[in-house]
Design a protein around this motif. Structure first.
Motif: not given
Length: 187
Positions: A71-76, A84-85, A95-98, A167-169
Motif C-alpha cells: 500500500s501507499r498512503h499519507e497522513y499527518i 508518505v508511506e 511488515v516493511a515500512r518505507f 512503489f512503482q518498482s
C-alpha cells in the motif's frame, strides 16, 4: 501451387505447416531475453524476489509469491509532519515500512509559515552539516516503545519521488511476477 482439393492429406499438411511457420518466430522471440534496459534505479535480479537497496547500506528482500499486500498512503503525524508511506506485508511476521516525511505546511502559501519552516530547515541543515556531512539526511528515529511497532522494519527515503519510484518498482514486480531490485539513487 499444389492442388489441395483432390488430396485432403496435402491440405491438412499445408495448414499445419503454415501454422508452424507462423508460431516458430513467436516461440523464438519469447525465449530470447529482453535487451531493453531496466528503468532507472532498477535492475533485473533473482526472479523470485523483489529487493530494495539503499545508499546507507540498508537492504530489504521479499519473495514475490509471499507478498500479501502493498500500500501507499499519507497522513499527518503529531500535527508536525506529513508522512508518505509504502507498506509491504508478507506471509512472515515482519511488515516493511518505507516513508518520506516533511514538515506540515511546507507547501503553504502563507508567508509567515513558509518563512518559519525555511528558517528551521536551514538551521537544522547547517547544524547537522557542522556535526557530520550527511547528518542532515532523514533517518528513522524511534522512541521506544511509543513509535516502535513490533515486527516492523522501517526505511526513511530522502524524497517523495524516490518513494514513488520504489512503489512503482514493487507493483511492477508483483504484476509481472518477476523479480527486480530497486536501487536508491542520488541523495
Amino acid at each position: 501451387m499444389l492442388d489441395t482439393t483432390t488430396n485432403p492429406m496435402k491440405a491438412a499438411f499445408l495448414a499445419i505447416l503454415s501454422l508452424a511457420l507462423t508460431l516458430i518466430p513467436q516461440q523464438i522471440s519469447a525465449q530470447v531475453p529482453s535487451t531493453t534496459p531496466p528503468a532507472s534505479g532498477e535492475q533485473e535480479s533473482n526472479p523470485a524476489f523483489w529487493q530494495a537497496k539503499f545508499n546507507n547500506g540498508g537492504h530489504y528482500l521479499a519473495k514475490i509469491g509471499n507478498i500479501s499486500s502493498a500500500s501507499r498512503h499519507e497522513y499527518i503525524a503529531n500535527a508536525a509532519a506529513r508522512v508518505v508511506e509504502v507498506t509491504i506485508a508478507a506471509s512472515g511476521a515482519v511488515v516493511a515500512r518505507f516513508y518520506y516525511l516533511e514538515p506540515v505546511g511546507k507547501d503553504s502559501s502563507i508567508a509567515p509559515v513558509v518563512n518559519t519552516i525555511n528558517k528551521v530547515q536551514s538551521l537544522a541543515q547547517k547544524t547537522a552539516n557542522n556535526i557530520s556531512p550527511g547528518a542532515a539526511d532523514i533517518k528513522v528515529v524511534k522512541d521506544y516503545p511509543n513509535t516502535t511497532h513490533a515486527h516492523t522494519v522501517e526505511y526513511a527515503l530522502q524524497s517523495e519521488a524516490a518513494l514513488d519510484s520504489l512503489f512503482q518498482s514493487l507493483l511492477k514486480a508483483i504484476d509481472l511476477n518477476r523479480g527486480r531490485t530497486w536501487l536508491e539513487t542520488g541523495k
